[in-house]
Design an enzyme around this catalytic site. Structure first.
Site, PDB file in Angstrom:
ATOM      1  N   CYS A 100      -3.838  -1.906  -2.639  1.00 31.60           N
ATOM      2  CA  CYS A 100      -3.162  -1.123  -3.680  1.00 31.60           C
ATOM      3  C   CYS A 100      -3.325   0.348  -3.339  1.00 31.60           C
ATOM      4  CB  CYS A 100      -3.769  -1.453  -5.042  1.00 31.60           C
ATOM      5  SG  CYS A 100      -3.191  -0.385  -6.374  1.00 31.60           S
ATOM      6  N   CYS A 259       2.681   2.715  -8.835  1.00 32.02           N
ATOM      7  CA  CYS A 259       2.314   1.789  -7.761  1.00 32.02           C
ATOM      8  C   CYS A 259       2.332   2.572  -6.470  1.00 32.02           C
ATOM      9  CB  CYS A 259       3.285   0.614  -7.707  1.00 32.02           C
ATOM     10  SG  CYS A 259       3.021  -0.511  -6.312  1.00 32.02           S
TER      11      CYS A 259
END
Length: 324
Positions: A100, A259
């Site tokens: 991530c 994100c």
């Protein structure tokens, strides 16, 4: 801020687990200092920690572990023996993910607070997507005192030159938008489908609490980014900078405020669509803030943005697991 510590195995229902809460452009995480891999981090525990009503709340759970203690870290150590720390990332639904981009920055800040990284040298961090290198960099004037920059590794278009020429190699149906939209697949260590929209009104109309329908359907799922290109400008150093606005539905999570890998994918897709002469530097505006994406000459992509730790939380594990 005190150091978060894992206090034992969940199967034995140790009564206390101290964790931290942090975010990168409001993509938020429960963070666990488990350097010795003492915690049995089950999918059920991940789901309950990430639960926003009955747990601590977050888009995912990140455990910082010494690489020697975790089998999943072995490929990173083979790639670079300096990757002595591993980012064990789990989506909010309990599934594991490759990595991530926002989480890398936040776990780097955690490592700095814990004293396992000095914040001056480069942090070499293992992930399931390979080794990531993190350094502190100056932030834009409107941001906090320091940003964290991450070499996100190599990227590619799974559809190859044909997809680049066509501008798309999939279709995505999004709740709230009429007809299926063309999408370009981008791999940034994890999978993404990027869809260009006509304007900000379309972007606002999309209902991303419902998972988009992707054709052909990826076997392992995907992240879907909706983007509106906002043009280009020249910064104070004479560098051409592109700008896009983005919303995202993350695999295993739902819509999130940001994100990091998705921002990279969005910038790379818009750059591909723009063709020759397109900028290598992009500012990506997400609901939680702004990050900077830079396409590097070696085929890698770099992500820079803020990281924040906001709290330490003392969790009663027995009570957490007792919730139906």
């Amino acid at each position: 801020m005190s150091s978060p510590t894992a206090t034992g195995h969940v199967q034995g229902r140790s009564t206390r687990l101290t964790v931290s809460k942090g975010h990168g452009t409001q993509n938020d995480f429960v963070l666990i200092d488990d350097r010795d891999a003492a915690l049995d981090l089950t999918p059920d525990l991940v789901r309950r920690l990430a639960d926003r009503r009955a747990g601590v709340g977050g888009d995912g759970v990140i455990r910082l572990v010494a690489s020697v203690h975790l089998p999943a870290a072995a490929p990173s150590l083979t790639e670079d023996p300096a990757a002595t720390w591993f980012m064990d990332y789990h989506n909010g639904d309990g599934s594991t993910a490759e990595m991530c981009g926002n989480g890398v920055r936040v776990v780097a800040l955690l490592a700095e607070r814990l004293g396992v990284w000095d914040g001056r040298s480069e942090l070499v961090l293992g992930t399931r997507a390979g080794v990531r290198r993190v350094r502190r960099v100056p932030a834009p004037d409107q941001g906090p005192a320091e940003w964290y920059s991450v070499d996100m590794g190599p990227w590619h278009l799974p559809g190859g030159p044909g997809a680049a020429a066509a501008g798309a190699d999939a279709e995505v149906e999004v709740d709230g938008l009429p007809v299926a939209r063309a999408a370009l697949r981008v791999d940034v260590g994890n999978p993404h489908h990027v869809v260009a929209l006509a304007d900000l009104a379309e972007l606002s109309a999309a209902r991303l609490h419902v998972a988009p329908h992707v054709t052909p359907a990826p076997a392992a799922g995907t992240n879907v980014e909706l983007v509106v290109p906002l043009g280009e400008s020249t910064d104070a150093d004479g560098v051409l900078v592109g700008r896009v606005r983005m919303r995202v539905h993350e695999r295993g999570v739902g819509e999130t405020r940001s994100c990091g890998t998705g921002a990279c994918a969005a910038a790379l897709a818009v750059r591909t669509w723009a063709g020759a002469g397109a900028p290598d530097v992009w500012l990506v505006d997400v609901p939680g803030g702004t990050v900077r994406v830079t396409v590097l000459p070696d085929g890698h992509v770099e992500l820079a943005g803020p990281a924040v730790l906001v709290a330490d939380v003392d969790v009663d594990v027995e009570a957490l697991l007792a919730v139906p």
